[in-house]
Structure formats: structure tokens, C-alpha cells
Design a protein around this motif. Structure first.
Motif, PDB file in Angstrom:
ATOM      1  N   PRO A  39     -41.477   3.982 118.531  1.00  0.00           N
ATOM      2  CA  PRO A  39     -42.573   3.049 118.824  1.00  0.00           C
ATOM      3  C   PRO A  39     -42.721   2.809 120.326  1.00  0.00           C
TER       4      PRO A  39
ATOM      5  N   SER B 219     -45.813   1.432 123.660  1.00  0.00           N
ATOM      6  CA  SER B 219     -47.190   1.226 124.097  1.00  0.00           C
ATOM      7  C   SER B 219     -47.819   2.574 124.476  1.00  0.00           C
TER       8      SER B 219
ATOM      9  N   PRO C  98     -47.431  -7.528 122.904  1.00  0.00           N
ATOM     10  CA  PRO C  98     -48.246  -8.672 123.323  1.00  0.00           C
ATOM     11  C   PRO C  98     -48.021  -9.047 124.789  1.00  0.00           C
TER      12      PRO C  98
ATOM     13  N   GLY D 127     -48.967  -4.725 113.940  1.00  0.00           N
ATOM     14  CA  GLY D 127     -48.119  -5.596 113.123  1.00  0.00           C
ATOM     15  C   GLY D 127     -46.671  -5.408 113.510  1.00  0.00           C
ATOM     16  N   LEU D 128     -45.790  -5.844 112.623  1.00  0.00           N
ATOM     17  CA  LEU D 128     -44.355  -5.779 112.903  1.00  0.00           C
ATOM     18  C   LEU D 128     -43.835  -4.356 112.744  1.00  0.00           C
ATOM     19  N   LEU D 129     -43.049  -3.953 113.702  1.00  0.00           N
ATOM     20  CA  LEU D 129     -42.469  -2.610 113.678  1.00  0.00           C
ATOM     21  C   LEU D 129     -41.640  -2.360 112.409  1.00  0.00           C
TER      22      LEU D 129
ATOM     23  N   TYR E   5     -33.820  -6.369 127.414  1.00  0.00           N
ATOM     24  CA  TYR E   5     -35.033  -6.338 126.589  1.00  0.00           C
ATOM     25  C   TYR E   5     -34.800  -5.513 125.324  1.00  0.00           C
TER      26      TYR E   5
ATOM     27  N   MET F  71     -34.722  -6.850 121.427  1.00  0.00           N
ATOM     28  CA  MET F  71     -35.668  -6.318 120.450  1.00  0.00           C
ATOM     29  C   MET F  71     -34.910  -5.703 119.265  1.00  0.00           C
TER      30      MET F  71
ATOM     31  N   MET G 231     -33.513  -8.486 117.094  1.00  0.00           N
ATOM     32  CA  MET G 231     -34.578  -9.139 116.323  1.00  0.00           C
ATOM     33  C   MET G 231     -35.006  -8.238 115.172  1.00  0.00           C
TER      34      MET G 231
END
Ligand code: PNS
Length: 165
Positions: free
Chosen positions: A8, A10, A40, A72-74, A98, A102, A105
């Protein structure tokens, strides 16, 4: 059983560092689904369809790579696609906090999906889409850091009259 990983990001735009991670990931997974997701915290330069077209063109020679985008959520997406791993590239120590946050989470949200970190090749350790965009914007030579299609698109975006970069 096929080993499927989601890669995943950007990808705004894809860089040679991303391509290096996909190539390394293919040594571990049967299929890598390169997925554009919404971060985001970032304002994008290229719209998703353009990012997708650049990804497809840059990675077209590699077997076992699929492309998608998701809003949405990965972890939800990973589950939908039957993936058991999330692939992320790690460059320097500065990435660690970072990425660590991630990954933890994502693990909290779904314990069945593992995050796998791969080191980029040393050549790409200092590159990122953000720093490449900044250099390109001010006319810096970034040709050897991005696939040819990205070089052309950055040139079009920042120097449409062909003045520099
Ligand atoms: O290339 P990037 O910007 O570092 O990628 C970050 C990305 C897009 C992978 C991350 O922001 C993401 O996973 N976005 C989707 C929403 C989500 O699931 N966030 C993580 C848990 S809160």
C-alpha cells in the motif's frame, strides 16, 4: 496456498525505490497487489487514475503484480483480497517511528495480517516521492530516481514549456 501481499502507499508518484521494493517482495510472495490508498496526512499532486497509470506502466514487465486503489482501511482491504501480509519499504531510521505506529495499529485492527518490512536498495535510501517532487518543482535533475513515465509527467506538471528539469 498462494502467498498474497498488499503493497500500500500513496505512490504520488511511484519512484525507483518503490519498484525496488516490489522486485524484492516478489521473492517472498506469489502475488503483490500494489494498492493506492488515501493518506489523510498528505495532499496529493497527481489524481489517483494518473498515479495508477504511472504504476502500471512502470511495473508492466513484472509477473505477479496486480494494481488497485481503495478508499478505506488497509486491513479491511487486505482481508477482502485474501492477503495475509502488508509490505512496506524501510529506508532510514527516520521512517521507523511512523512505520512502527502504523504496523501496530494495523495489527490491533486485524491480528491475522502481518506487516513485512523490506530494506530498499542503498541507491534509493535517500529518495522519497516528496523530496523528488520538491527537487523536480525547482528544476532539479531527478531522471535517474524515477521511471521514465514519471519523469515525463513531472516535467509536464512543473515545466510545461520545457524550460528546465
Ligand atoms: O505512501 P504512504 O503515504 O506512506 O502510505 C500510507 C498509507 C496510504 C499506506 C496509509 O496512510 C494507509 O494505510 N491509509 C489507509 C487508511 C489506514 O488503514 N490507515 C492505517 C491505520 S489507521
Amino acid at each position: 496456498m498462494k502467498r498474497i501481499a498488499i503493497y500500500p502507499g500513496s505512490f504520488d508518484p511511484v519512484t525507483n525505490g518503490h519498484i525496488d521494493i516490489v522486485q524484492r517482495g516478489l521473492q517472498l510472495f506469489d502475488t503483490i497487489i500494489v494498492t493506492i490508498l488515501v493518506n489523510p496526512g498528505k495532499k496529493s499532486l497527481f489524481p489517483v487514475p494518473k498515479r495508477m497509470a504511472m504504476l502500471r506502466e512502470s511495473l508492466s514487465s513484472l509477473a505477479g503484480v496486480e494494481f488497485d486503489s481503495y478508499d478505506g482501511l488497509l486491513v479491511d482491504y487486505a482481508k477482502q483480497r485474501g492477503a495475509t501480509a502488508v509490505l512496506r519499504g524501510m529506508r532510514a531510521v527516520s521512517d521507523f517511528e511512523y512505520e512502527f505506529q502504523m504496523a501496530l495499529m494495523n495489527r490491533k485492527l486485524d491480528r491475522d495480517i502481518q506487516t513485512v518490512f523490506l530494506m530498499t536498495g542503498l541507491r534509493w535510501i535517500f529518495t522519497s516521492s516528496s523530496i523528488i517532487k520538491e527537487a523536480a518543482q525547482f528544476g532539479g535533475d531527478i531522471e535517474d530516481m524515477v521511471p521514465p513515465v514519471v519523469y515525463r509527467e513531472l516535467k509536464k506538471k512543473f515545466h510545461p514549456t520545457g524550460s528546465s528539469a
